[in-house]
Motif scaffolding. Structure first.
Motif, PDB file in Angstrom:
ATOM      1  N   PRO A 226       5.492 -49.931  46.476  1.00  0.00           N
ATOM      2  CA  PRO A 226       5.640 -48.806  47.421  1.00  0.00           C
ATOM      3  C   PRO A 226       7.058 -48.252  47.529  1.00  0.00           C
ATOM      4  O   PRO A 226       7.236 -47.122  47.965  1.00  0.00           O
ATOM      5  N   GLU A 227       8.058 -49.018  47.128  1.00  0.00           N
ATOM      6  CA  GLU A 227       9.440 -48.537  47.194  1.00  0.00           C
ATOM      7  C   GLU A 227       9.864 -47.823  45.912  1.00  0.00           C
ATOM      8  O   GLU A 227      10.960 -47.267  45.844  1.00  0.00           O
ATOM      9  N   ALA A 228       9.005 -47.828  44.900  1.00  0.00           N
ATOM     10  CA  ALA A 228       9.389 -47.263  43.604  1.00  0.00           C
ATOM     11  C   ALA A 228       9.340 -45.741  43.618  1.00  0.00           C
ATOM     12  O   ALA A 228       8.451 -45.136  44.219  1.00  0.00           O
ATOM     13  N   GLU A 229      10.286 -45.143  42.940  1.00  0.00           N
ATOM     14  CA  GLU A 229      10.315 -43.691  42.767  1.00  0.00           C
ATOM     15  C   GLU A 229       9.508 -43.336  41.522  1.00  0.00           C
ATOM     16  O   GLU A 229       9.634 -43.991  40.483  1.00  0.00           O
ATOM     17  N   VAL A 230       8.678 -42.315  41.629  1.00  0.00           N
ATOM     18  CA  VAL A 230       7.817 -41.913  40.519  1.00  0.00           C
ATOM     19  C   VAL A 230       8.516 -40.820  39.714  1.00  0.00           C
ATOM     20  O   VAL A 230       8.829 -39.745  40.234  1.00  0.00           O
ATOM     21  N   CYS A 231       8.759 -41.109  38.426  1.00  0.00           N
ATOM     22  CA  CYS A 231       9.432 -40.173  37.523  1.00  0.00           C
ATOM     23  C   CYS A 231       8.451 -39.760  36.429  1.00  0.00           C
ATOM     24  O   CYS A 231       7.939 -40.621  35.705  1.00  0.00           O
ATOM     25  N   ALA A 232       8.203 -38.455  36.293  1.00  0.00           N
ATOM     26  CA  ALA A 232       7.176 -37.981  35.359  1.00  0.00           C
ATOM     27  C   ALA A 232       7.718 -36.924  34.417  1.00  0.00           C
ATOM     28  O   ALA A 232       8.576 -36.111  34.789  1.00  0.00           O
TER      29      ALA A 232
ATOM     30  N   HIS B  13      18.327 -40.059  35.181  1.00  0.00           N
ATOM     31  CA  HIS B  13      18.033 -40.150  36.614  1.00  0.00           C
ATOM     32  C   HIS B  13      17.929 -41.609  37.046  1.00  0.00           C
ATOM     33  O   HIS B  13      18.455 -41.996  38.104  1.00  0.00           O
ATOM     34  N   ILE B  14      17.270 -42.426  36.240  1.00  0.00           N
ATOM     35  CA  ILE B  14      17.126 -43.841  36.573  1.00  0.00           C
ATOM     36  C   ILE B  14      18.469 -44.566  36.436  1.00  0.00           C
ATOM     37  O   ILE B  14      18.855 -45.365  37.294  1.00  0.00           O
ATOM     38  N   ALA B  15      19.191 -44.268  35.357  1.00  0.00           N
ATOM     39  CA  ALA B  15      20.472 -44.941  35.123  1.00  0.00           C
ATOM     40  C   ALA B  15      21.472 -44.648  36.235  1.00  0.00           C
ATOM     41  O   ALA B  15      22.261 -45.519  36.619  1.00  0.00           O
ATOM     42  N   ASN B  16      21.428 -43.427  36.766  1.00  0.00           N
ATOM     43  CA  ASN B  16      22.405 -43.008  37.775  1.00  0.00           C
ATOM     44  C   ASN B  16      21.881 -43.102  39.204  1.00  0.00           C
ATOM     45  O   ASN B  16      22.629 -42.840  40.151  1.00  0.00           O
ATOM     46  N   GLY B  17      20.624 -43.456  39.362  1.00  0.00           N
ATOM     47  CA  GLY B  17      20.007 -43.459  40.683  1.00  0.00           C
ATOM     48  C   GLY B  17      20.381 -44.670  41.519  1.00  0.00           C
ATOM     49  O   GLY B  17      20.823 -45.705  41.000  1.00  0.00           O
ATOM     50  N   ASP B  18      20.177 -44.544  42.815  1.00  0.00           N
ATOM     51  CA  ASP B  18      20.476 -45.636  43.749  1.00  0.00           C
ATOM     52  C   ASP B  18      19.294 -46.588  43.915  1.00  0.00           C
ATOM     53  O   ASP B  18      19.466 -47.699  44.435  1.00  0.00           O
ATOM     54  N   GLY B  19      18.105 -46.150  43.498  1.00  0.00           N
ATOM     55  CA  GLY B  19      16.920 -46.982  43.672  1.00  0.00           C
ATOM     56  C   GLY B  19      16.922 -48.195  42.756  1.00  0.00           C
ATOM     57  O   GLY B  19      17.687 -48.271  41.789  1.00  0.00           O
TER      58      GLY B  19
END
Length: 301
Positions: free
Chosen positions: A186-192, A216-222
């Motif tokens: 539930p905490e995961a960000e969905v990237c499409a 986006h994933i490499a630089n993201g805070d999640g």
């Protein structure tokens, strides 16, 4: 194998380019790894005699058209892209007859012949920018209906007309499997990727090209990400996020492009050893290269 490839690259003044979707072991042999726009643009700047393009056939064909004087090798000529053929000339002609103020915009995931019917090419990373730069109000987007629909949503001032082509691998990603991942994480960000269906894109928190998703994933805070594109991107994500304790999840039915999967590291080695898979300029090369050149021009603005 890596040592052999390095020696052969020196012998033949060769550079190996690999798409993010080919197997990780193939990516590991490459001098440069990227999406189709990056590789097409980069190929113009290389100082070498030979380019080995580890990807599907339309990519090698495009690199050859942008570099006609260089030897371009396709390690696996049978690796084709179904979507690259999903448009008919009669349909393009019919839309041209209907609209005077029309630009035919062609996704680079297409054959040289289909490119030759168009006015400008785009990739998933620059489609919105390039279409936004065009003076025409009416846009026929070929061949991918899903990327075309995404462009239409981002540019409501344009009349974007869709063609019924699609990427079978992205089309196989279904909302039910995405929803299951969201329940499990539930905490995961969905990237499409925008080649996904309209229903899947509704679940996305971030929509972008292969390269944009990776960055986006490499630089993201999640810390957790659900990734809705071909699983080959995991290699680059892992490399760029080493030590960041980030986790990525793919659908239960893994999005694997069967054609990209054919381009194993042994194919790259064999191409360098034998020179097999040399790409010839198609008969329509001049007409097909013009939309590619225009894409590079508009994307650079």
């Amino acid at each position: 194998m890596a040592a052999q490839v390095e020696e052969l690259k020196r012998q033949h003044d060769a550079v190996v380019l690999a798409h993010y979707y080919v197997p990780a072991a193939t990516q590991a042999l490459a001098d440069h790894v990227g999406d189709s726009f990056y590789l097409a643009r980069l190929a113009r700047t290389l100082d070498c005699k030979t380019i080995v393009l580890a990807g599907v056939s339309f990519m090698a064909e495009a690199v050859k058209m942008l570099n006609p004087s260089r030897t371009v090798l396709n390690p696996e000529p049978r690796a084709n892209c179904p979507m690259a053929h999903m448009v008919r000339k009669a349909d393009v002609d019919a839309v041209r007859e209907r609209y005077d103020d029309l630009a035919v915009v062609c996704y680079v995931n297409s054959t040289a012949q289909i490119k030759s019917w168009s006015d400008v090419c785009v990739t998933s990373s620059n489609a919105v920018k390039v279409v936004g730069e065009l003076p025409q109000h009416n846009i026929l987007f070929i061949p991918d209906m899903n990327l075309g629909r995404y462009v239409r949503e981002q540019l409501p001032q344009k009349n974007v007309i869709l063609n019924r082509g699609y990427c079978p691998t992205h089309q196989r990603i279904i909302p039910q499997e995405v929803e299951q991942l969201e329940l499990e994480h539930p905490e995961a960000e969905v990237c499409a990727h925008p080649e996904c269906s309209e229903e899947v894109l509704r679940e996305a928190d971030f929509v972008g090209s292969t390269k944009q998703i990776i960055e986006h994933i490499a630089n993201g805070d999640g810390r957790e990400y659900i990734v809705l594109t071909v699983v080959g991107v995991a290699a680059e994500i892992t490399r760029l996020t080493e030590g960041q304790d980030k986790r990525v999840y793919f659908p239960a039915t893994p999005p694997i492009c069967p054609n990209m999967a054919m381009v194993g590291p042994e194919k790259v080695l064999r191409a360098l050893q034998t020179g097999e898979g040399e790409v010839e300029l198609p008969d329509c090369a001049d007409r097909a290269a013009a939309p590619l050149e225009r894409m590079l021009e508009l994307a650079a603005r």
